[in-house]
Design an enzyme around this catalytic site. Structure first.
Site, PDB file in Angstrom:
ATOM      1  N   ALA A 118      32.934  41.519  56.057  1.00  0.00           N
ATOM      2  CA  ALA A 118      34.198  42.155  56.428  1.00  0.00           C
ATOM      3  C   ALA A 118      35.375  41.365  55.886  1.00  0.00           C
ATOM      4  O   ALA A 118      36.427  41.313  56.490  1.00  0.00           O
ATOM      5  CB  ALA A 118      34.284  42.304  57.940  1.00  0.00           C
ATOM      6  N   GLY A 134      37.758  40.722  52.224  1.00  0.00           N
ATOM      7  CA  GLY A 134      38.494  41.647  51.378  1.00  0.00           C
ATOM      8  C   GLY A 134      37.594  42.642  50.667  1.00  0.00           C
ATOM      9  O   GLY A 134      37.842  43.854  50.701  1.00  0.00           O
ATOM     10  N   ARG A 151      41.258  24.686  37.210  1.00  0.00           N
ATOM     11  CA  ARG A 151      40.810  23.875  38.342  1.00  0.00           C
ATOM     12  C   ARG A 151      39.732  22.855  38.007  1.00  0.00           C
ATOM     13  O   ARG A 151      39.758  21.735  38.500  1.00  0.00           O
ATOM     14  CB  ARG A 151      40.262  24.805  39.424  1.00  0.00           C
ATOM     15  CG  ARG A 151      41.348  25.609  40.059  1.00  0.00           C
ATOM     16  CD  ARG A 151      40.798  26.551  41.071  1.00  0.00           C
ATOM     17  NE  ARG A 151      41.913  27.137  41.818  1.00  0.00           N
ATOM     18  CZ  ARG A 151      41.777  28.021  42.773  1.00  0.00           C
ATOM     19  NH1 ARG A 151      40.580  28.438  43.117  1.00  0.00           N
ATOM     20  NH2 ARG A 151      42.821  28.495  43.401  1.00  0.00           N
ATOM     21  N   SER A 180      40.450  35.782  42.485  1.00  0.00           N
ATOM     22  CA  SER A 180      39.451  36.214  43.470  1.00  0.00           C
ATOM     23  C   SER A 180      39.989  37.343  44.335  1.00  0.00           C
ATOM     24  O   SER A 180      39.271  38.301  44.626  1.00  0.00           O
ATOM     25  CB  SER A 180      38.990  35.052  44.332  1.00  0.00           C
ATOM     26  OG  SER A 180      40.074  34.541  45.053  1.00  0.00           O
TER      27      SER A 180
END
Lengths: 343, 634
Positions: free
Chosen positions: B17, B19, B323, B431
């Site tokens: 549950a 996104g 990153r 993301s």
């Protein structure tokens, strides 16, 4: 580097429970939730407690610490005296499930009863234009992490179970205010709705909700009071007052009442069936035992009344005419007729 | 003894549950399907709330030169060309629509001067591209989708008198097994965490949206839910996983105080002017710009500082490298003795901008540090270091339909649990847009799959009984091994031996230890009963964490190069031959992880032409370059 500290934690379920004592190691820089995790890992693996992000962003680890509603992940151990006993109890306003976990369904029900955002007609996605200053008021309320500490502390429901049906609580007042202040929301009756359906009038502005909010949302000053003020404006507007004298009140407030999301409040059965208990009140019957001594593995529970179609989920009804084969019985020609008819 | 199992019928079951799950469920419900949403926590608490920076979408609101092709290029570059190109393409093309759609659900993003959605700079993105709400964009996303679902339920209530008629949220419910009819998905079995009661959902289509695997690591930003459930469910159902060796270690997690170790400091701190310094006070990132990025990044502090105000005429500061580069740089500084006492480096905004501006730009960062750590970021630097943050790998899917590969049908995956989109490294902000784009696609295609089915698959009672026995097993071993100890041991193995820098010897050792852990996990026990028993829940999750960890360790040992989220000390460079290879994990009959190499899908001509040859030459093999030249000559 750790020191032993004394903790008292409420353990039990809806049938009752009590405070239990634990001595736990506490290290520099830890928060209350760390101590609960250490208890789980070392002393009592089944201690029930909700948590997710451990960073004050999800609002899961709501509990009462020394009687104050707080997030476990945001209560630093350094805020207590070295020899202070820390007492942890579940939220008092909601029914207990187990230990520190409570049934917060109340809040989700109230969320469902609050009318959703109404998109403006004729504005295509990508064409929404709003000024930053205009969205900021609503953005403050959208910071809410739904920890429900405000709902828990609100004295309208805290010790008054009977008020719950008619009172949505601070969380849903700021939701109503957020939509009321949304620059593009198409509904214009948010304030009336808050007054008529959410029980805004119960609130007498003690600001307890603002005090416990971990997001520091000014619930009372920025949401509840503005919502009340404008409701008051309308109610005491002399023209409205005159209108009320002339029209029936339901004609005047029709829009707000007609769109109510509140579930039906009708009770019981009338007529000949009056007085018979609901099916849910009858004792359940045991399922039959199979040859191997086990019972069939499932009972049926469906989200809708009436159960599944006896024809299976694949069958669309009515049947398409092409798929219906029906042979009209013709006496004499029909071999498959009842044997008794044959001479 | 019999056990009561609640049985439900649905068309589409969405597991997760966050996104991706909520977006998939909205789409399935809009397609008229009876939809169940399984939420491991309460509704609205998903890990998506942790996403701070924003959602990347080339809307071009701040810089009109931005478009999907630039976004596509940035994504491929960030993933070191190992991405599934088609996913990256769909993502770049569809992200703006998905963001705009959120506004019609009631989302309130920060605005530009002319009233459009504001966009911010972020590591690896060429133009300001991230739609955001301060630094709580993930919360806005979850709340918006949650409220959209409630609004759909209100429509259903008006029509049928029941909020749950077409879309129901099963809060605090965990799925432990997918049930098959042959190779078709037939349902899902699980338990309610609150009561410990079991439930069986019969449904021909299942969408996995369970997120990542970070709880297998010692230092992680992930919540307890991130135990790789979807990855493991997919494997056991006969689907395949790809790219499992690629884990993103977010470069800037908090390292002090220990209670919040791992929690993220958003990249926007760097995007808005924050700089990294070692214990000598040196701004060290200038020493770590790799050759492939040399052209895009500033070489002096002066140029870097000018970029914040004049990005068109200056190159960006090296703090905004992707990153993986920043994480490796910090790791190296600490290893060479220039780190802080707590094992991190300093991230400083306090000397870079006035206090009011910090509070305005980074409100929840300011708030978080003040409340959790008693650190005032407007007055003192933060102490940060790499933390396990995101798994690029996941269920191998068809890019267009999000259907899982392998022998199973009726299974779909979206969001972090799916693999391929981000290649070897995910760009920040990709993301949130990923889960909207592919969440929608998964919901849409799961619905279409149900429509096309002639006959519903049936759940076999024997499978339900087997799943029940597995779930109850830990409770039947009240004196079995403590699940918390086992989790700590697993975290130690993964953190120490399959962490940010990897070596062949350590990986072999890790695999051996994972086998030992497997035996111990088979004997895990849970004291207490079935009602909200976290020890029992963890005992059940452990087997998922273990099988996913095995995939990661095996793939990490196999891939003999360093790329993105996979760094091998014994193979430090990128190898163009390895770029052509996906490592695919599946489960064999005995339940062991099987690894095989599969070729990466080849990029279409018009897409590869978006790159210039000098850039491609860093990634492609000589043969591929010859092919590229022939294409360009046409």
């Amino acid at each position: 580097m750790g020191t032993k500290r004394h903790f008292r934690v409420w353990r039990g379920d809806e049938s009752g429970g009590d405070i239990q004592d634990y001595d736990v190691e506490v290290n520099d820089g830890e928060v209350v939730l760390d101590i609960i995790h250490r208890l789980q890992a070392t002393q009592t693996p089944d201690l029930a407690c909700r948590w997710n992000c451990k960073a004050g962003k999800c609002g899961s680890c709501s509990m009462e610490i020394n009687g104050k509603p707080k997030l476990g992940c945001m209560t630093r151990m350094s805020t207590f005296e070295e020899d202070e006993t820390v007492t942890i109890t579940p939220l008092r306003t909601f029914p207990i499930i187990r230990d520190l976990v409570t049934d917060v369904t109340f809040n989700y029900e109230k969320a469902r009863e609050t009318p959703a955002f109404a998109p403006p007609a004729g504005v295509a996605p990508g064409q929404y234009r709003m000024k930053q200053v205009d969205v900021e008021r609503s953005q403050e309320f959208r910071k809410c992490i739904e920890c429900f500490l405000c709902q828990n502390t609100c004295h309208v429901v805290r010790d008054h179970e009977e008020n719950k049906a008619a009172f949505s609580g601070p969380r849903y007042f700021i939701r109503a205010a957020e939509l009321d202040m949304h620059p593009l929301d198409a509904r214009t009756d948010r304030k009336d709705y808050a007054q008529a359906e959410q029980g805004l009038g119960f609130c007498n502005i003690t600001k307890c909700c603002t005090e416990v909010c971990p997001e520091h949302i000014k619930i009372t000053d920025n949401a509840i009071i503005p919502m009340k003020e404008r409701v008051v404006d309308r109610r005491y507007d002399p023209l409205v007052w005159l209108g009320r004298k002339i029209f029936r009140r339901d004609q005047l407030d029709g829009s707000a009442h007609g769109d109510s999301m509140a579930p039906s409040t009708s009770v019981g059965v009338t007529g000949v069936a009056a007085g018979t208990p609901f099916s849910s009140a009858r004792p359940s019957e045991a399922a039959p035992v199979r040859d191997d001594g086990r019972m069939d593995v499932a009972e049926l529970a469906l989200p809708q009344q009436g159960g599944p179609s006896p024809f299976g989920d694949d069958q669309e009804l009515p049947l398409p005419p092409g798929e219906i084969v029906y042979n009209h019985p013709a006496p004499g020609k029909d071999d498959t007729g009842p044997k008794g008819d044959a001479h | 003894m019999t056990t009561r199992i609640e049985r439900h019928h649905y068309d589409v079951v969405v597991i997760g549950a966050g996104g991706a799950g909520l977006r998939a469920a909205i789409e399935a419900r809009l397609a008229g399907k009876r939809t169940a949403i399984i939420s491991k926590s309460l509704f609205g608490k998903a890990h998506t709330v942790m996403a701070e920076g924003g959602a990347a979408a080339a809307m071009g609101n701040v810089n009109s030169r931005d478009n999907w092709m630039v976004h596509f290029r940035d994504t491929m570059r960030g993933g070191k060309f190992l991405n599934n190109f088609r996913m990256a393409e769909l993502h770049a093309k569809e992200a703006p629509e998905r963001i705009w759609e959120l506004e019609t659900y009631g989302a309130l993003f920060d605005r530009t001067k002319d009233g459009k959605i504001s966009q911010r700079n972020f590591g690896g993105h060429e133009y300001p591209r991230l739609a955001h709400v301060g630094d709580r964009t993930g919360l806005e996303l979850i709340r918006t989708l949650q409220q959209k679902i409630v609004s759909l339920q209100q429509e259903d209530f008006a029509e049928t008198g029941s909020y749950d008629a077409k879309i129901k949220v099963f809060a605090e419910t965990t799925i432990t097994e997918l049930l098959l009819d042959g190779d078709q998905v037939a349902g899902a079995f699980g338990y309610y965490r609150e009561s410990g009661e079991f439930l069986l959902l019969e449904a021909p289509a299942v969408v996995l949206a369970t997120g990542g695997v970070g709880r297998s690591y010692k230092v992680t930003s992930n919540s307890w839910e991130y135990t790789g459930d979807g990855h493991a469910l997919a494997l056991r159902a006969g689907a395949t996983l790809i790219n499992m060796e690629f884990l993103q270690f977010h470069p800037t997690g908090m390292v002090w105080p220990p209670s919040v170790k791992g929690i993220l400091v958003t990249e926007s701190v760097r995007g808005d002017g924050g700089v990294l310094r070692n214990s000598d006070g040196k701004r060290f990132m200038f020493d770590y710009v790799p050759d492939v990025f040399r052209k895009q990044y500033a070489e002096t502090e002066e140029e870097a500082d000018r970029w914040y105000d004049d990005p068109d005429n200056n190159r960006r500061p090296p703090e905004l490298l992707p990153r993986d580069e920043v994480a490796r740089a910090i790791n190296n500084e600490v290893k060479e003795g220039r780190g802080t006492k707590a094992g991190g480096v300093f991230l400083d905004v306090s000397t870079r901008m006035p206090a009011e501006r910090i509070v305005k730009r980074l409100p929840s960062m300011y708030h978080q540090f003040k409340e959790l750590a008693d650190v005032d970021i407007t007055k003192q630097p933060m102490e940060v270091g790499p933390t396990c943050h995101y798994v690029m790998g996941g269920v191998e899917v068809d890019p267009d339909s999000a259907a899982a590969s392998g022998r199973v049908t009726g299974l779909f995956a979206a969001g972090e649990v799916s693999g391929g989109m981000h290649g070897s490294n995910r760009l920040g902000g990709n993301s949130l847009s990923d889960l909207l784009v592919f969440g929608k696609r998964a919901g849409e295609h799961a619905s279409a799959y149900v429509d096309a089915l002639a006959k519903r698959p049936k759940v076999a009672t024997a499978d339900v009984e087997a799943a029940l026995d597995v779930a109850l097993a830990p409770l039947n071993r009240q004196s079995g091994e403590n699940p918390y100890t086992l989790q700590q041991d697993l975290q130690a193995v993964m953190g120490d031996l399959v962490g940010i820098i990897r070596r062949a010897g350590e990986l072999t050792d890790a695999l051996k230890r994972l086998q030992e852990l497997k035996l111990r996990v088979a004997n895990v026990g849970a004291a207490g009963g079935r009602r909200y028993n976290p020890g029992w829940h963890l005992a059940i999750d452990l087997r998922n964490m273990l099988v996913v960890s095995e995939c990661t360790a095996k793939a990490a040992l196999e891939r003999e190069e360093s790329r993105g989220g996979h760094t091998r000390e014994d193979f430090p460079g990128m190898n163009p031959q390895w770029r052509k290879v996906n490592l695919v994990c599946s489960l064999d009959k005995s339940g062991d992880v099987h690894l095989e190499r599969k070729p990466l899908p080849k990029m279409r001509g018009e897409l590869i032409s978006l790159f210039d040859r000098t850039e491609l030459s860093k990634y492609l093999t000589d043969d591929e370059l010859i092919e590229f030249d022939a294409l360009e000559a046409k």
